[in-house]
Scaffold this motif. Structure first.
Motif, PDB file in Angstrom:
ATOM      1  N   THR A   1     -27.516  42.448 -50.878  1.00 47.65           N
ATOM      2  CA  THR A   1     -28.618  43.296 -50.440  1.00 47.65           C
ATOM      3  C   THR A   1     -28.785  44.443 -51.425  1.00 47.65           C
ATOM      4  O   THR A   1     -27.813  44.882 -52.060  1.00 47.65           O
ATOM      5  N   THR A   2     -30.008  44.913 -51.580  1.00 46.72           N
ATOM      6  CA  THR A   2     -30.290  46.057 -52.452  1.00 46.72           C
ATOM      7  C   THR A   2     -29.909  47.337 -51.732  1.00 46.72           C
ATOM      8  O   THR A   2     -30.303  47.553 -50.587  1.00 46.72           O
ATOM      9  N   VAL A   3     -29.143  48.199 -52.414  1.00 44.10           N
ATOM     10  CA  VAL A   3     -28.683  49.426 -51.772  1.00 44.10           C
ATOM     11  C   VAL A   3     -29.394  50.663 -52.296  1.00 44.10           C
ATOM     12  O   VAL A   3     -29.292  51.729 -51.693  1.00 44.10           O
ATOM     13  N   ALA A   4     -30.084  50.562 -53.406  1.00 38.82           N
ATOM     14  CA  ALA A   4     -30.824  51.717 -53.927  1.00 38.82           C
ATOM     15  C   ALA A   4     -32.223  51.298 -54.336  1.00 38.82           C
ATOM     16  O   ALA A   4     -33.219  51.683 -53.722  1.00 38.82           O
ATOM     17  N   MET A   5     -32.331  50.469 -55.381  1.00 43.82           N
ATOM     18  CA  MET A   5     -33.641  49.990 -55.796  1.00 43.82           C
ATOM     19  C   MET A   5     -33.480  48.854 -56.794  1.00 43.82           C
ATOM     20  O   MET A   5     -32.408  48.633 -57.360  1.00 43.82           O
ATOM     21  N   ASP A   6     -34.570  48.110 -56.977  1.00 41.32           N
ATOM     22  CA  ASP A   6     -34.728  47.191 -58.097  1.00 41.32           C
ATOM     23  C   ASP A   6     -35.828  47.764 -58.982  1.00 41.32           C
ATOM     24  O   ASP A   6     -36.757  48.417 -58.490  1.00 41.32           O
ATOM     25  N   PHE A   7     -35.746  47.504 -60.283  1.00 43.39           N
ATOM     26  CA  PHE A   7     -36.796  47.987 -61.179  1.00 43.39           C
ATOM     27  C   PHE A   7     -37.138  46.911 -62.194  1.00 43.39           C
ATOM     28  O   PHE A   7     -36.270  46.358 -62.862  1.00 43.39           O
ATOM     29  N   GLY A   8     -38.448  46.620 -62.311  1.00 43.23           N
ATOM     30  CA  GLY A   8     -38.936  45.693 -63.310  1.00 43.23           C
ATOM     31  C   GLY A   8     -40.238  46.192 -63.898  1.00 43.23           C
ATOM     32  O   GLY A   8     -40.809  47.192 -63.437  1.00 43.23           O
ATOM     33  N   ARG A   9     -40.702  45.502 -64.906  1.00 40.87           N
ATOM     34  CA  ARG A   9     -41.937  45.910 -65.599  1.00 40.87           C
ATOM     35  C   ARG A   9     -42.718  44.664 -66.002  1.00 40.87           C
ATOM     36  O   ARG A   9     -42.140  43.657 -66.401  1.00 40.87           O
ATOM     37  N   ILE A  10     -44.052  44.763 -65.892  1.00 37.93           N
ATOM     38  CA  ILE A  10     -44.919  43.692 -66.358  1.00 37.93           C
ATOM     39  C   ILE A  10     -46.143  44.305 -67.034  1.00 37.93           C
ATOM     40  O   ILE A  10     -46.772  45.209 -66.482  1.00 37.93           O
ATOM     41  N   THR A  11     -46.447  43.850 -68.243  1.00 41.30           N
ATOM     42  CA  THR A  11     -47.641  44.308 -68.951  1.00 41.30           C
ATOM     43  C   THR A  11     -48.822  43.465 -68.491  1.00 41.30           C
ATOM     44  O   THR A  11     -48.770  42.233 -68.557  1.00 41.30           O
ATOM     45  N   VAL A  12     -49.889  44.120 -68.044  1.00 37.37           N
ATOM     46  CA  VAL A  12     -51.044  43.389 -67.531  1.00 37.37           C
ATOM     47  C   VAL A  12     -52.253  43.506 -68.453  1.00 37.37           C
ATOM     48  O   VAL A  12     -53.244  42.798 -68.285  1.00 37.37           O
ATOM     49  N   ALA A  13     -52.205  44.423 -69.414  1.00 34.82           N
ATOM     50  CA  ALA A  13     -53.266  44.572 -70.418  1.00 34.82           C
ATOM     51  C   ALA A  13     -52.647  45.280 -71.613  1.00 34.82           C
ATOM     52  O   ALA A  13     -51.516  45.768 -71.555  1.00 34.82           O
ATOM     53  N   ALA A  14     -53.404  45.337 -72.709  1.00 32.71           N
ATOM     54  CA  ALA A  14     -52.864  45.935 -73.929  1.00 32.71           C
ATOM     55  C   ALA A  14     -52.433  47.375 -73.711  1.00 32.71           C
ATOM     56  O   ALA A  14     -51.482  47.848 -74.337  1.00 32.71           O
ATOM     57  N   ASP A  15     -53.108  48.071 -72.800  1.00 26.81           N
ATOM     58  CA  ASP A  15     -52.806  49.484 -72.590  1.00 26.81           C
ATOM     59  C   ASP A  15     -52.374  49.784 -71.157  1.00 26.81           C
ATOM     60  O   ASP A  15     -52.431  50.917 -70.711  1.00 26.81           O
ATOM     61  N   LEU A  16     -51.938  48.754 -70.409  1.00 24.42           N
ATOM     62  CA  LEU A  16     -51.592  48.969 -69.005  1.00 24.42           C
ATOM     63  C   LEU A  16     -50.369  48.144 -68.617  1.00 24.42           C
ATOM     64  O   LEU A  16     -50.323  46.934 -68.852  1.00 24.42           O
ATOM     65  N   ALA A  17     -49.386  48.812 -68.019  1.00 28.67           N
ATOM     66  CA  ALA A  17     -48.189  48.139 -67.518  1.00 28.67           C
ATOM     67  C   ALA A  17     -47.908  48.586 -66.090  1.00 28.67           C
ATOM     68  O   ALA A  17     -48.227  49.717 -65.706  1.00 28.67           O
ATOM     69  N   LEU A  18     -47.340  47.685 -65.328  1.00 30.10           N
ATOM     70  CA  LEU A  18     -46.918  48.013 -63.966  1.00 30.10           C
ATOM     71  C   LEU A  18     -45.416  48.228 -63.951  1.00 30.10           C
ATOM     72  O   LEU A  18     -44.651  47.410 -64.469  1.00 30.10           O
ATOM     73  N   TYR A  19     -44.991  49.324 -63.358  1.00 25.20           N
ATOM     74  CA  TYR A  19     -43.584  49.545 -63.062  1.00 25.20           C
ATOM     75  C   TYR A  19     -43.362  49.146 -61.609  1.00 25.20           C
ATOM     76  O   TYR A  19     -43.990  49.700 -60.699  1.00 25.20           O
ATOM     77  N   LEU A  20     -42.488  48.190 -61.379  1.00 24.45           N
ATOM     78  CA  LEU A  20     -42.245  47.644 -60.047  1.00 24.45           C
ATOM     79  C   LEU A  20     -40.925  48.170 -59.503  1.00 24.45           C
ATOM     80  O   LEU A  20     -39.874  47.972 -60.114  1.00 24.45           O
ATOM     81  N   PHE A  21     -40.994  48.847 -58.379  1.00 26.21           N
ATOM     82  CA  PHE A  21     -39.811  49.414 -57.736  1.00 26.21           C
ATOM     83  C   PHE A  21     -39.586  48.709 -56.401  1.00 26.21           C
ATOM     84  O   PHE A  21     -40.432  48.784 -55.507  1.00 26.21           O
ATOM     85  N   GLY A  22     -38.458  48.019 -56.270  1.00 21.68           N
ATOM     86  CA  GLY A  22     -38.116  47.351 -55.019  1.00 21.68           C
ATOM     87  C   GLY A  22     -37.246  48.236 -54.149  1.00 21.68           C
ATOM     88  O   GLY A  22     -36.291  48.855 -54.632  1.00 21.68           O
ATOM     89  N   THR A  23     -37.569  48.293 -52.866  1.00 23.69           N
ATOM     90  CA  THR A  23     -36.838  49.164 -51.948  1.00 23.69           C
ATOM     91  C   THR A  23     -35.693  48.406 -51.272  1.00 23.69           C
ATOM     92  O   THR A  23     -35.743  47.178 -51.152  1.00 23.69           O
ATOM     93  N   PRO A  24     -34.703  49.130 -50.780  1.00 20.92           N
ATOM     94  CA  PRO A  24     -33.703  48.503 -49.915  1.00 20.92           C
ATOM     95  C   PRO A  24     -34.357  48.079 -48.602  1.00 20.92           C
ATOM     96  O   PRO A  24     -35.274  48.739 -48.122  1.00 20.92           O
ATOM     97  N   GLY A  25     -33.875  46.973 -48.035  1.00 20.35           N
ATOM     98  CA  GLY A  25     -34.448  46.509 -46.785  1.00 20.35           C
ATOM     99  C   GLY A  25     -33.658  46.905 -45.560  1.00 20.35           C
ATOM    100  O   GLY A  25     -34.206  46.950 -44.463  1.00 20.35           O
ATOM    101  N   GLN A  26     -32.383  47.205 -45.744  1.00 14.31           N
ATOM    102  CA  GLN A  26     -31.557  47.536 -44.586  1.00 14.31           C
ATOM    103  C   GLN A  26     -31.783  48.979 -44.146  1.00 14.31           C
ATOM    104  O   GLN A  26     -31.958  49.884 -44.965  1.00 14.31           O
ATOM    105  N   GLU A  27     -31.753  49.180 -42.834  1.00 13.23           N
ATOM    106  CA  GLU A  27     -32.118  50.472 -42.251  1.00 13.23           C
ATOM    107  C   GLU A  27     -31.251  51.614 -42.769  1.00 13.23           C
ATOM    108  O   GLU A  27     -31.736  52.728 -42.966  1.00 13.23           O
TER     109      GLU A  27
END
Length: 203
Positions: A57-83
């Motif tokens: 299980t994720t206890v703090a965060m997940d982090f990834g990145r995807i470039t969607v255009a030449a000048d634009l990228a998404l930073y993806l932050f995954g949250t923990p699911g447990q209460e």
């Protein structure tokens, strides 16, 4: 002046980044979603689940990145699911421009928790979101209707079937969210002008 000019090309090369949060109940597929699409090795804080050596299980965060255009990228932050780790939600939600709510369609008992998470993030920030229905076991359309009803998802919020292991599915969810963000920004930008034209002081 020369120092200022020398910084400008660097800023253009970096382009723009948008922060997107991927949230949902425990084991809904958040980490898999990010790993499927990220162009970098995902920074993950997974730990074994107590009593189940095969599960993590994720206890703090997940982090990834995807470039969607030449000048634009998404930073993806995954949250923990447990209460017990939800204190991280406020931190991860700061500065987000939208969020993806992952739902495990095979677990009816997780839908109430998914609704609570959806409502919590909607309260944290007035930003668009998309509901991604993962792990469907039969008719995708039926699963989408069930999730929309159980979560009380507004009609304007997209609910999309998504296999978190499939890159095309994940891409479709993110493109749907980006369109929602674009429309939200346009509406917000037009709001004050529209108010001035239609207010009591309008001519």
């Amino acid at each position: 002046m020369s120092a200022r000019r020398s910084l400008e090309p660097s800023r253009r090369r970096r382009g723009r980044t948008l922060k997107v949060v991927v949230t949902g109940p425990y084991d809904a597929g958040k980490t898999t979603f990010i790993r499927t699409i990220s162009e970098i090795t995902v920074l993950s804080t997974e730990r074994p689940v107590s009593g189940d050596a095969a599960a993590t299980t994720t206890v703090a965060m997940d982090f990834g990145r995807i470039t969607v255009a030449a000048d634009l990228a998404l930073y993806l932050f995954g949250t923990p699911g447990q209460e017990r780790f939800e204190f991280m939600w406020d931190i991860l939600a700061e500065g987000m421009l939208g969020f993806v709510l992952m739902v495990d369609a095979s677990r009816a008992d997780a839908l109430d928790e998914a609704r609570r998470i959806q409502d919590t993030f909607a309260d944290l920030a007035d930003v668009p979101h998309v509901v991604a229905v993962n792990k469907t076991t039969g008719d995708d359309d039926e699963a989408i209707v069930t999730v929309r009803q159980r979560l009380g998802v507004p009609d304007l919020v997209p609910v999309v079937a998504c296999d978190a292991r499939d890159r095309d599915d994940v891409k479709r969810v993110l493109v749907t969210l980006l369109r929602q963000v674009r429309d939200h920004v346009r509406t917000s930008a037009a709001g004050p002008a529209d108010d001035r034209r239609t207010g009591d002081g309008s001519r």
